[in-house]
Design a protein around this motif. Structure first.
Motif, PDB file in Angstrom:
ATOM      1  N   ARG A 185     112.630  79.677  18.465  1.00 23.52           N
ATOM      2  CA  ARG A 185     111.679  78.793  19.251  1.00 23.52           C
ATOM      3  C   ARG A 185     110.252  79.129  18.846  1.00 23.52           C
ATOM      4  O   ARG A 185     109.594  78.329  18.700  1.00 23.52           O
ATOM      5  N   PHE A 186     109.909  80.484  18.638  1.00 24.50           N
ATOM      6  CA  PHE A 186     108.480  80.778  18.405  1.00 24.50           C
ATOM      7  C   PHE A 186     108.333  80.417  17.027  1.00 24.50           C
ATOM      8  O   PHE A 186     107.027  79.910  16.788  1.00 24.50           O
ATOM      9  N   ALA A 187     109.257  80.415  16.136  1.00 22.81           N
ATOM     10  CA  ALA A 187     108.814  80.054  14.723  1.00 22.81           C
ATOM     11  C   ALA A 187     108.551  78.571  14.472  1.00 22.81           C
ATOM     12  O   ALA A 187     107.352  78.025  14.040  1.00 22.81           O
ATOM     13  N   GLN A 188     109.066  77.725  15.364  1.00 22.24           N
ATOM     14  CA  GLN A 188     109.210  76.147  15.623  1.00 22.24           C
ATOM     15  C   GLN A 188     107.637  76.105  16.138  1.00 22.24           C
ATOM     16  O   GLN A 188     106.838  75.199  15.643  1.00 22.24           O
ATOM     17  N   ALA A 189     107.270  76.713  17.179  1.00 20.36           N
ATOM     18  CA  ALA A 189     105.762  76.566  17.738  1.00 20.36           C
ATOM     19  C   ALA A 189     104.834  76.953  16.949  1.00 20.36           C
ATOM     20  O   ALA A 189     103.928  76.272  16.895  1.00 20.36           O
ATOM     21  N   ALA A 190     105.039  77.884  16.095  1.00 26.05           N
ATOM     22  CA  ALA A 190     103.837  78.577  15.277  1.00 26.05           C
ATOM     23  C   ALA A 190     103.939  77.793  13.967  1.00 26.05           C
ATOM     24  O   ALA A 190     102.811  78.133  13.005  1.00 26.05           O
ATOM     25  N   GLY A 191     104.922  77.111  13.561  1.00 27.53           N
ATOM     26  CA  GLY A 191     104.935  76.418  12.355  1.00 27.53           C
ATOM     27  C   GLY A 191     105.407  77.324  11.002  1.00 27.53           C
ATOM     28  O   GLY A 191     104.745  77.121  10.198  1.00 27.53           O
ATOM     29  N   LEU A 192     106.188  78.311  11.283  1.00 24.98           N
ATOM     30  CA  LEU A 192     106.643  79.417  10.517  1.00 24.98           C
ATOM     31  C   LEU A 192     107.742  78.647   9.682  1.00 24.98           C
ATOM     32  O   LEU A 192     108.486  77.916  10.165  1.00 24.98           O
ATOM     33  N   PRO A 193     107.989  79.050   8.495  1.00 21.90           N
ATOM     34  CA  PRO A 193     109.202  78.876   7.671  1.00 21.90           C
ATOM     35  C   PRO A 193     110.374  79.508   8.235  1.00 21.90           C
ATOM     36  O   PRO A 193     110.193  80.582   8.794  1.00 21.90           O
ATOM     37  N   ASP A 194     111.491  78.949   8.098  1.00 19.69           N
ATOM     38  CA  ASP A 194     112.779  79.530   8.425  1.00 19.69           C
ATOM     39  C   ASP A 194     112.856  81.125   7.602  1.00 19.69           C
ATOM     40  O   ASP A 194     112.684  80.872   6.424  1.00 19.69           O
ATOM     41  N   LEU A 195     113.352  81.827   8.032  1.00 17.31           N
ATOM     42  CA  LEU A 195     113.454  83.343   7.309  1.00 17.31           C
ATOM     43  C   LEU A 195     115.133  83.310   6.914  1.00 17.31           C
ATOM     44  O   LEU A 195     115.736  83.057   7.739  1.00 17.31           O
TER      45      LEU A 195
ATOM     46  N   SER B 173     108.319  90.942   8.175  1.00 19.19           N
ATOM     47  CA  SER B 173     108.406  89.739   7.346  1.00 19.19           C
ATOM     48  C   SER B 173     107.344  89.274   6.583  1.00 19.19           C
ATOM     49  O   SER B 173     107.054  88.272   6.160  1.00 19.19           O
ATOM     50  N   CYS B 174     106.089  90.254   6.814  1.00 17.72           N
ATOM     51  CA  CYS B 174     104.764  89.782   6.430  1.00 17.72           C
ATOM     52  C   CYS B 174     104.833  89.318   4.898  1.00 17.72           C
ATOM     53  O   CYS B 174     104.033  88.284   4.735  1.00 17.72           O
ATOM     54  N   GLU B 175     105.655  90.001   4.143  1.00 16.67           N
ATOM     55  CA  GLU B 175     105.537  89.516   2.788  1.00 16.67           C
ATOM     56  C   GLU B 175     106.114  88.300   2.477  1.00 16.67           C
ATOM     57  O   GLU B 175     105.652  87.456   1.716  1.00 16.67           O
ATOM     58  N   VAL B 176     107.374  88.047   3.140  1.00 16.87           N
ATOM     59  CA  VAL B 176     108.001  86.998   3.141  1.00 16.87           C
ATOM     60  C   VAL B 176     107.024  85.741   3.449  1.00 16.87           C
ATOM     61  O   VAL B 176     107.038  84.413   3.001  1.00 16.87           O
ATOM     62  N   LEU B 177     106.455  85.800   4.638  1.00 17.47           N
ATOM     63  CA  LEU B 177     105.475  84.934   5.521  1.00 17.47           C
ATOM     64  C   LEU B 177     104.285  84.585   4.308  1.00 17.47           C
ATOM     65  O   LEU B 177     103.925  83.503   4.175  1.00 17.47           O
ATOM     66  N   ALA B 178     104.011  85.541   3.721  1.00 19.03           N
ATOM     67  CA  ALA B 178     102.567  85.540   2.823  1.00 19.03           C
ATOM     68  C   ALA B 178     103.090  84.422   1.781  1.00 19.03           C
ATOM     69  O   ALA B 178     102.155  83.296   1.242  1.00 19.03           O
ATOM     70  N   GLU B 179     104.176  84.769   1.342  1.00 14.39           N
ATOM     71  CA  GLU B 179     104.508  83.724  -0.002  1.00 14.39           C
ATOM     72  C   GLU B 179     104.815  82.248   0.596  1.00 14.39           C
ATOM     73  O   GLU B 179     104.519  81.428  -0.255  1.00 14.39           O
ATOM     74  N   ALA B 180     104.923  82.140   1.682  1.00 17.20           N
ATOM     75  CA  ALA B 180     104.900  80.884   2.167  1.00 17.20           C
ATOM     76  C   ALA B 180     103.664  80.087   2.799  1.00 17.20           C
ATOM     77  O   ALA B 180     103.584  78.874   3.329  1.00 17.20           O
ATOM     78  N   GLY B 181     102.449  80.963   2.675  1.00 17.78           N
ATOM     79  CA  GLY B 181     101.260  80.781   3.164  1.00 17.78           C
ATOM     80  C   GLY B 181     100.773  81.118   4.204  1.00 17.78           C
ATOM     81  O   GLY B 181      99.859  80.714   4.684  1.00 17.78           O
ATOM     82  N   VAL B 182     101.703  81.742   5.049  1.00 18.36           N
ATOM     83  CA  VAL B 182     101.279  82.318   6.322  1.00 18.36           C
ATOM     84  C   VAL B 182     100.815  84.067   6.365  1.00 18.36           C
ATOM     85  O   VAL B 182     101.814  84.902   5.868  1.00 18.36           O
ATOM     86  N   ARG B 183      99.644  84.312   6.769  1.00 20.13           N
ATOM     87  CA  ARG B 183      99.475  85.687   6.758  1.00 20.13           C
ATOM     88  C   ARG B 183      99.570  86.186   8.276  1.00 20.13           C
ATOM     89  O   ARG B 183      98.848  85.875   9.012  1.00 20.13           O
ATOM     90  N   TYR B 184     100.329  87.282   8.113  1.00 24.11           N
ATOM     91  CA  TYR B 184     100.092  88.283   9.417  1.00 24.11           C
ATOM     92  C   TYR B 184      99.675  89.451   8.896  1.00 24.11           C
ATOM     93  O   TYR B 184     100.123  90.527   8.534  1.00 24.11           O
ATOM     94  N   PRO B 185      98.345  89.740   9.435  1.00 16.96           N
ATOM     95  CA  PRO B 185      97.683  90.929   9.019  1.00 16.96           C
ATOM     96  C   PRO B 185      98.229  92.102   9.623  1.00 16.96           C
ATOM     97  O   PRO B 185      98.269  92.236  10.756  1.00 16.96           O
ATOM     98  N   VAL B 186      98.606  93.139   8.761  1.00 16.86           N
ATOM     99  CA  VAL B 186      98.997  94.668   8.952  1.00 16.86           C
ATOM    100  C   VAL B 186      97.830  95.352   8.455  1.00 16.86           C
ATOM    101  O   VAL B 186      97.963  95.498   7.151  1.00 16.86           O
TER     102      VAL B 186
END
Length: 366
Positions: A213-223, A26-39
């Motif tokens: 639960r993880f997404a809530q803790a990390a402040g990630l957007p809903d996928l 989901s790294c591309e979707v997350l990046a569009e929401a402002g969250v970078r997961y480096p691969v």
């Protein structure tokens, strides 16, 4: 520079690989929401099956990890620098995941936070109850080539815990309790400067609940669509006993490490395909009261920390009354042994077929 860094530091056997698969896919979707997961470009070298940030951390922390040599640490310095460059170049939130970070000592925690140079570093810990974690850890112990009984394995952990928390915090080899004593893990990171520490309780199934639960803790957007990634499936009690006996025989036969690893992989892969696999590994009866004491002690202390618990804290509580009492049956062990034999026999037959036909072709050649 990243405005915020979220560090997911495990724990081991708490669904980390599942979460890392989801983050990678989901790294591309997350990046569009402002969250970078480096691969990183070299993530798939070696035996890794998912992108995470453990190996790059070797380049910074090196022999702080008991299993990392100075040579290996030196080889990972470029990987660490590449990861740090990613952090520096992203203006939003950067999420890093490495379950090995749960075992590092206070000075190493401080070294990492200093290297990241961020005023906002949040730490997310995913955790399971000891009654579920320790069977999984013992299984991994067996999958790595050991043949220690579960009771003996727990005895070793009890001896380590008895050394006292001061020694556990300072002895690199006592890393298991440095990670799995949740209240001390949370305090270690918060006292070193993490702005927030969250403990996410792992519910088991469905895995989607762990992700939420993880997404809530990390402040990630809903996928919109959770990738169809299956959670890891461990071995059953019977399968673990068969593999343990195989390890003992392999050791007596003085096999090379490469051949032994190959045989174990063939057998464990075959186990995963069985429709009827038998009962799961459970805590031995004589150890259940001790584990309940450890669990209650840790969770009571955890509630006195500043950590935010996401989920139900009772997910982390070991309940001896809910354990199965019966060990695997002779039939279950026999069936697992037969499956292991068939897996290896099929490969041997395939190889023999290739060898026979190779000889036939050679005879036909002028």
């Amino acid at each position: 520079m990243a405005s915020k860094i979220v560090l997911h530091i495990g724990l081991q056997k708490s669904g980390t690989t599942f979460l890392q698969h989801v983050l990678q896919e989901s790294c591309e979707v997350l990046a569009e929401a402002g969250v970078r997961y480096p691969v990183l470009p070299d993530w798939d070298r070696g035996k890794r099956t998912v992108a995470n940030h453990e190996w790059p951390s070797y380049g910074l922390l090196g022999t702080e990890y008991p299993w990392v040599s100075q040579r290996r640490a030196a080889a990972e310095k470029d990987s660490w620098q590449a990861l740090l460059d990613e952090v520096k170049s992203w203006p939003g939130t950067v999420l890093l995941s490495a379950e090995a970070l749960s075992v590092v000592r206070t000075a190493a925690v401080q070294r990492l936070l200093d290297a990241l140079r961020s005023d906002d570093v949040e730490v997310v810990i995913t955790a399971r109850s000891l009654g579920r974690s320790l069977p999984s850890l013992w299984q991994q112990h067996i999958r790595n080539g050991r043949s220690t009984s579960f009771a003996s394995y727990l005895g070793t952990l009890a001896d380590q815990r008895a050394k006292g928390w001061e020694q556990i915090e300072n002895d690199t080899d006592l890393h298991l309790w440095r990670a799995f004593c949740l209240n001390r893990l949370a305090r270690r990171w918060s006292e070193a400067g993490a702005t927030r520490v969250s403990v996410v309780t792992t519910p088991g199934r469905p895995p989607e609940l762990l992700w939420r639960r993880f997404a809530q803790a990390a402040g990630l957007p809903d996928l919109a669509v959770l990738p169809g990634r299956q959670a890891h499936t461990g071995l059953t009690a019977a399968e673990t006993l068969v593999l343990s006996s195989m390890n003992a025989s392999i050791r007596e036969g003085s096999w090379t490490g490469q051949n032994a690893d190959w045989v174990r992989q063939v057998v464990t892969d075959r186990f995963q395909t069985r429709e009827t696999r038998g009962r799961k590994v459970v805590i031995p009866l004589e150890w259940r009261d001790r584990l309940a004491e450890w669990s209650d002690e840790d969770l009571t202390a955890l509630q006195d920390t500043s950590a935010h618990v996401i989920g139900d804290i009772d997910d982390l509580r070991y309940a001896p009354d809910l354990e199965q009492d019966s060990p695997p049956t002779t039939e279950e062990v026999g069936a697992a042994g037969a499956e292991a034999t068939l897996a290896l026999a099929e490969l041997a037959l395939q190889e023999s077929f290739v060898q026979r036909n190779t000889r036939r072709v050679r005879r036909l050649l002028p």
